[in-house]
Design a protein around this motif. Sequence first.
Motif, PDB file in Angstrom:
ATOM      1  N   ASP A  12      -1.745   6.072 -15.477  1.00 41.49           N
ATOM      2  CA  ASP A  12      -2.446   6.020 -14.011  1.00 41.49           C
ATOM      3  C   ASP A  12      -1.507   5.599 -12.809  1.00 41.49           C
ATOM      4  O   ASP A  12      -1.511   5.987 -11.938  1.00 41.49           O
ATOM      5  N   LEU A  13      -0.619   4.676 -13.367  1.00 40.56           N
ATOM      6  CA  LEU A  13       0.216   4.248 -12.567  1.00 40.56           C
ATOM      7  C   LEU A  13       1.565   5.054 -12.261  1.00 40.56           C
ATOM      8  O   LEU A  13       2.414   4.539 -11.616  1.00 40.56           O
ATOM      9  N   ILE A  21       7.661   5.391 -24.337  1.00 35.31           N
ATOM     10  CA  ILE A  21       7.296   6.239 -25.780  1.00 35.31           C
ATOM     11  C   ILE A  21       6.456   5.224 -26.461  1.00 35.31           C
ATOM     12  O   ILE A  21       6.939   4.068 -26.687  1.00 35.31           O
ATOM     13  N   VAL A  22       5.291   5.699 -26.869  1.00 37.76           N
ATOM     14  CA  VAL A  22       4.448   4.833 -27.476  1.00 37.76           C
ATOM     15  C   VAL A  22       4.110   5.511 -28.953  1.00 37.76           C
ATOM     16  O   VAL A  22       4.477   6.374 -29.285  1.00 37.76           O
ATOM     17  N   MET A  23       3.771   4.745 -29.730  1.00 38.82           N
ATOM     18  CA  MET A  23       3.311   5.056 -31.102  1.00 38.82           C
ATOM     19  C   MET A  23       1.829   5.916 -30.896  1.00 38.82           C
ATOM     20  O   MET A  23       1.760   6.861 -31.580  1.00 38.82           O
ATOM     21  N   ASP A  24       1.194   5.242 -30.153  1.00 41.61           N
ATOM     22  CA  ASP A  24      -0.167   6.057 -30.098  1.00 41.61           C
ATOM     23  C   ASP A  24      -0.611   6.021 -28.614  1.00 41.61           C
ATOM     24  O   ASP A  24      -0.579   4.789 -27.976  1.00 41.61           O
ATOM     25  N   GLU A  25      -1.068   7.167 -28.157  1.00 46.41           N
ATOM     26  CA  GLU A  25      -1.475   6.962 -26.588  1.00 46.41           C
ATOM     27  C   GLU A  25      -2.828   6.390 -26.377  1.00 46.41           C
ATOM     28  O   GLU A  25      -3.252   5.780 -25.352  1.00 46.41           O
ATOM     29  N   SER A  26      -3.660   5.900 -27.416  1.00 45.47           N
ATOM     30  CA  SER A  26      -4.964   5.316 -27.112  1.00 45.47           C
ATOM     31  C   SER A  26      -4.722   3.825 -27.051  1.00 45.47           C
ATOM     32  O   SER A  26      -5.652   2.887 -27.122  1.00 45.47           O
ATOM     33  N   ILE A  27      -3.499   3.127 -27.276  1.00 39.70           N
ATOM     34  CA  ILE A  27      -3.450   1.785 -27.430  1.00 39.70           C
ATOM     35  C   ILE A  27      -3.591   0.961 -25.920  1.00 39.70           C
ATOM     36  O   ILE A  27      -3.589   1.791 -24.990  1.00 39.70           O
ATOM     37  N   PRO A  28      -4.146  -0.083 -26.111  1.00 37.08           N
ATOM     38  CA  PRO A  28      -4.537  -0.714 -24.635  1.00 37.08           C
ATOM     39  C   PRO A  28      -3.038  -0.722 -23.898  1.00 37.08           C
ATOM     40  O   PRO A  28      -1.961  -1.058 -24.248  1.00 37.08           O
ATOM     41  N   GLY A  29      -3.460  -0.128 -22.515  1.00 39.83           N
ATOM     42  CA  GLY A  29      -2.145  -0.211 -21.635  1.00 39.83           C
ATOM     43  C   GLY A  29      -1.596   1.085 -21.585  1.00 39.83           C
ATOM     44  O   GLY A  29      -1.110   1.187 -20.466  1.00 39.83           O
ATOM     45  N   ALA A  30      -1.743   2.047 -22.494  1.00 30.39           N
ATOM     46  CA  ALA A  30      -0.903   3.183 -22.135  1.00 30.39           C
ATOM     47  C   ALA A  30      -1.435   3.907 -21.167  1.00 30.39           C
ATOM     48  O   ALA A  30      -0.679   4.498 -20.215  1.00 30.39           O
ATOM     49  N   SER A  31      -2.691   4.081 -21.194  1.00 31.71           N
ATOM     50  CA  SER A  31      -3.457   5.003 -20.179  1.00 31.71           C
ATOM     51  C   SER A  31      -3.187   4.255 -18.646  1.00 31.71           C
ATOM     52  O   SER A  31      -3.086   5.123 -17.728  1.00 31.71           O
ATOM     53  N   LYS A  32      -3.259   3.058 -18.550  1.00 31.77           N
ATOM     54  CA  LYS A  32      -3.068   2.276 -17.347  1.00 31.77           C
ATOM     55  C   LYS A  32      -1.506   2.765 -16.692  1.00 31.77           C
ATOM     56  O   LYS A  32      -1.387   2.842 -15.741  1.00 31.77           O
ATOM     57  N   LEU A  33      -0.767   2.717 -17.689  1.00 33.72           N
ATOM     58  CA  LEU A  33       0.852   2.964 -17.422  1.00 33.72           C
ATOM     59  C   LEU A  33       0.926   4.400 -16.983  1.00 33.72           C
ATOM     60  O   LEU A  33       1.342   4.813 -16.095  1.00 33.72           O
ATOM     61  N   GLN A  54       0.978  -1.291  -0.005  1.00 36.25           N
ATOM     62  CA  GLN A  54       0.051  -0.081   0.079  1.00 36.25           C
ATOM     63  C   GLN A  54       0.844   1.032  -0.057  1.00 36.25           C
ATOM     64  O   GLN A  54       0.455   2.241  -0.496  1.00 36.25           O
ATOM     65  N   LYS A  55       1.948   1.173   0.869  1.00 38.73           N
ATOM     66  CA  LYS A  55       2.794   2.479   0.774  1.00 38.73           C
ATOM     67  C   LYS A  55       3.515   2.683  -0.761  1.00 38.73           C
ATOM     68  O   LYS A  55       3.667   3.590  -0.865  1.00 38.73           O
ATOM     69  N   LEU A  56       3.841   1.399  -1.013  1.00 37.88           N
ATOM     70  CA  LEU A  56       4.448   1.599  -2.441  1.00 37.88           C
ATOM     71  C   LEU A  56       3.834   2.081  -3.433  1.00 37.88           C
ATOM     72  O   LEU A  56       3.865   2.980  -4.309  1.00 37.88           O
ATOM     73  N   LYS A  57       2.290   1.852  -3.418  1.00 34.43           N
ATOM     74  CA  LYS A  57       1.357   2.354  -4.194  1.00 34.43           C
ATOM     75  C   LYS A  57       1.410   3.826  -4.115  1.00 34.43           C
ATOM     76  O   LYS A  57       1.406   4.483  -5.139  1.00 34.43           O
ATOM     77  N   TYR A  58       1.307   4.310  -2.981  1.00 31.25           N
ATOM     78  CA  TYR A  58       1.208   5.889  -2.531  1.00 31.25           C
ATOM     79  C   TYR A  58       2.562   6.340  -3.356  1.00 31.25           C
ATOM     80  O   TYR A  58       2.383   7.360  -3.874  1.00 31.25           O
ATOM     81  N   LEU A  59       3.797   5.602  -3.380  1.00 32.87           N
ATOM     82  CA  LEU A  59       4.998   6.055  -3.804  1.00 32.87           C
ATOM     83  C   LEU A  59       4.825   6.297  -5.348  1.00 32.87           C
ATOM     84  O   LEU A  59       5.330   7.266  -5.988  1.00 32.87           O
ATOM     85  N   TRP A  60       4.214   5.344  -5.877  1.00 30.99           N
ATOM     86  CA  TRP A  60       4.232   5.220  -7.520  1.00 30.99           C
ATOM     87  C   TRP A  60       3.391   6.574  -7.893  1.00 30.99           C
ATOM     88  O   TRP A  60       3.756   7.200  -8.773  1.00 30.99           O
ATOM     89  N   VAL A  61       2.340   7.000  -7.129  1.00 32.53           N
ATOM     90  CA  VAL A  61       1.778   8.598  -7.359  1.00 32.53           C
ATOM     91  C   VAL A  61       2.653   9.618  -7.103  1.00 32.53           C
ATOM     92  O   VAL A  61       2.755  10.557  -7.991  1.00 32.53           O
ATOM     93  N   LEU A  62       3.686   9.391  -6.413  1.00 32.21           N
ATOM     94  CA  LEU A  62       4.612  10.573  -6.156  1.00 32.21           C
ATOM     95  C   LEU A  62       5.604  10.452  -7.094  1.00 32.21           C
ATOM     96  O   LEU A  62       6.269  11.682  -7.575  1.00 32.21           O
ATOM     97  N   LEU A  63       5.805   9.322  -7.774  1.00 40.61           N
ATOM     98  CA  LEU A  63       7.213   9.307  -8.656  1.00 40.61           C
ATOM     99  C   LEU A  63       7.259  10.187  -9.986  1.00 40.61           C
ATOM    100  O   LEU A  63       8.185  10.981  -9.981  1.00 40.61           O
ATOM    101  N   LEU A  72       5.399  -2.882 -16.158  1.00 38.75           N
ATOM    102  CA  LEU A  72       5.701  -2.503 -14.844  1.00 38.75           C
ATOM    103  C   LEU A  72       6.909  -3.175 -14.105  1.00 38.75           C
ATOM    104  O   LEU A  72       7.566  -2.299 -13.252  1.00 38.75           O
ATOM    105  N   ALA A  73       7.009  -4.273 -14.387  1.00 37.63           N
ATOM    106  CA  ALA A  73       8.136  -5.126 -13.576  1.00 37.63           C
ATOM    107  C   ALA A  73       9.488  -4.549 -13.815  1.00 37.63           C
ATOM    108  O   ALA A  73      10.456  -4.671 -13.160  1.00 37.63           O
ATOM    109  N   LEU A  74       9.557  -3.885 -15.006  1.00 38.75           N
ATOM    110  CA  LEU A  74      11.040  -3.228 -15.408  1.00 38.75           C
ATOM    111  C   LEU A  74      10.834  -1.812 -14.653  1.00 38.75           C
ATOM    112  O   LEU A  74      11.854  -1.070 -15.056  1.00 38.75           O
TER     113      LEU A  74
END
Lengths: 304, 248, 317
Positions: free
Chosen positions: A131-132, A117-129, A34-43, A109-111
């Motif tokens: 958000d994280l 850097i993506v071709m297109d921001e609307s590809i699946p996964g980009a918005s998730k990245l 939970q703390k780490l999640k918090y940190l992700w937001v701050l990164l 995320l494991a990396l």
Amino acid sequence: MSQHLPEVFDARNCSVLVSCMHGAKLSSVMTLIQKLKYLWVLLPGLCLASPAWAGERILALAPHACEILYAIGAGEDVVGAVSYCDYPQAVLALPRVGSYERINVEAALALEPTMAIVMDESIPGASKLRDLGVKVVASYPRRVDEVLTEICRIGAETGHQKQADALAEALQQRLDKLKAPPGGPQQASVFYEIWAEPLLTAGKSSFIDDVLHRMGLRNVFGDVALEAPRVNVEAVIAARPDVVVIPSENRDVAERQAFWQKWLGQDVRVIAVNPDLMHRPGPRLLDGMEDLYQQLSQGQTFEH
Amino acid sequence: MMQIQQLSLSRGDKRLFAELSMQAKAGEVVVILGPNGAGKSTLLLALAGLHAADSGDVRYHGTSMAACSKHELAQLIAWQGELPPTEFGLTVRQRLELAANATSATAADIDVALTHMQLQALAGRSLGALSSGERQRAEIAAVMVRDCPVLLLDEPTAHLDMRHQVDCLKLIRREARHGRLVFSVLHDLQHAAAVADTVVLLDGKGGICVGKALEMLTAERLAPVFGVSLQGSGRDLRPLYREYDEEA
Amino acid sequence: MNIRENPWLLLPVLLAASLLVGGLALGMGEHWINPLSPGDDMASRIVWELRWPRILTAFAVGGLLALAGAWFQVLLGNPLAEPYVLGVAGSAAVGAISAMALFPDAAWVMSIGAFIGAWVGIAVVLAFAHLGTARLLLAGVVLAAFWGAVLMLLIALLPERGVVRAYAWMMGDLSNSLLPGWSLLLAWAVALACGLLLSLSLDKLLLGEKHAEALGVDVYRLRRQLLLLASAVTAIAVTAAGTIGFVGLVVPHLMRLLFGSLHRSVLIASAFGGGLLLIMADSAARMVIAPAELPVGVLTAMIGVPVFLWLLLRRTS
């Protein structure tokens, strides 16, 4: 708020923490997560505070982005790539996190990336990245000029502005040279055979059309308002091209040459090019254009 | 002359009845009675060679029907069953022509059958455009056209109005008079009494009873099989509808 | 003689029209000089080496698809059946695209892959032939879904430019048939002849399996023959031209509306009508956004659907 955090809490340190905790009780692991999640937001806050941070961890989620990053000296920072990222050699050793049109978010995320850097921001996964907490940069050059501006922009985003500007400048100079005719009128009309069966070519809005245009060549299907129009042999005969350009991959060039000489006459020139150079809006585009230019100008002048 | 020898039938996993043996001769009308699910239609299908028996044999003039080809059976037996599907738009006349084609009936035979079932005006219509009763008449006409020595009719009076019910029953008698052997599944006891020479009663629990129509069509025999109270006998045999009112 | 009674009169008109349209404007004169005999000049080579083969392919493939559609509709007792209903097209596409992935350098392996794939699909379907109609249809639909999934898997694994080619193949392409036009025409004729031999039994099958059997048809044998015939015909069509939708579904219905339900007329009419529809669609595909082409499958639906709906409305009112 970010000033309260010690600097050691960058992504890599977090992962060390996690691996230390493997033997700990579940509840304490949960709290840590939970703390780490918090940190992700701050990164991202941390990242934005120091854009030229040497610790940037970049996902290059398109082949051209990969090539640009390495060409501007950001190759050290690249931690992951996608399928078809195959240049330079060092890329082949990178872990893959999907394709340019679909990212495996967990693998990405494991990396512990800080930027993607993506071709297109609307590809699946980009918005998730995003958000994280990963900074998502879209880069999809559709014209030759945009390749140069994208190089500069990616340089600015990753803290390699100087090298990027120098590269763009050098490419611009090479590009300018291509405009000058090497010894005669160069206004050849070109049929660009993207695919043989079915016969696909480059239309008005395509990157290849712009490449041909920038070299002073006339794309015979440059007025068809489609990116990759399907045509037939008759339409090509009617368009009367001087040159047929064939991306060499997966094609029997000699067979295609015989085919087009049969229909367009023995005078037609059939030139093979490397599609990785010609179709990829990266720094090697100029290699591809110069190669085509060279082949075109080998003792040839074109008449209308 | 048809001989049914120790015929046992199942539908799916369910055994319907075992070891039915009986004989029937040309000119005879055999009515099959029984509650829903007793196996009346399956018996007709087995007699038509359209349903494989578990064991036993059906012989016609001494020849086992199992040994006959589909084509030979089609010469011998005309079967009327469920209404055929209508999706593909066959017309009434085409329906009869397909039936006629199995034997050697002619266009004149088709016209006779159409006239007899009062279908002339509908001959060019597609089956899907007809009412169930009209489609049923087309099916009966198709059987007439076939001109086979054995007719197997599965509820021929279903869907028909009163007049055509009567016509249909008369037709059954007439076909028998002309020397055909008719098997018919019927639900109406009065219809059964009007045409039957012989009755096959399937009780739905595997029991079979075969006998002369007059002996079989009695309240004592039928009431326990169908689970209703019956009154009268022979052609006057009918269910007691007001049973519960009268009890009250 | 009028068109209503003899729609075949349209055939030569359409053939001529289709020969005349193309990327190059060839004058009538050039055609009349050598309408039927090859010459050496460019115009004659275009007609003989580009247009005739394509017209023959379109005609034969359209006819084969319509025949297969008519057969599958009777076999499955379902007016919604079409040649690809049992997954033959899906397995053919899987075969074609696997071949393309394994041997990317040779264009012709796609056709061979499609043919092998189609027959694998047929073999699997034949294992279900003894089941009743409803379960055969269900098995086919599920198999089609399976092949669709395998196809998506392959496309997900393919290099990006391979995907373009795979999609183009799946949308139908009459210009690159590996099978020469005359061989397709031969297949068309053989299929039609087989169909006509079976036509009386097929008519009886319209009454349902029990009635057909009672009328002397060996339904079990007929079903196997039909399944094999319809699948083989579909396999040939898919091999020649990829998957072209709609022709096989609607042409048989169109012909039933025009000529009644008996198979002698339905099959002849479908064999010609399917061919004509595909010639029309292909000519239109070449013209609509010339010099570029549309996939022919798009046009078959765009031409066929309005015609079909119009007839449907007219017949019911």
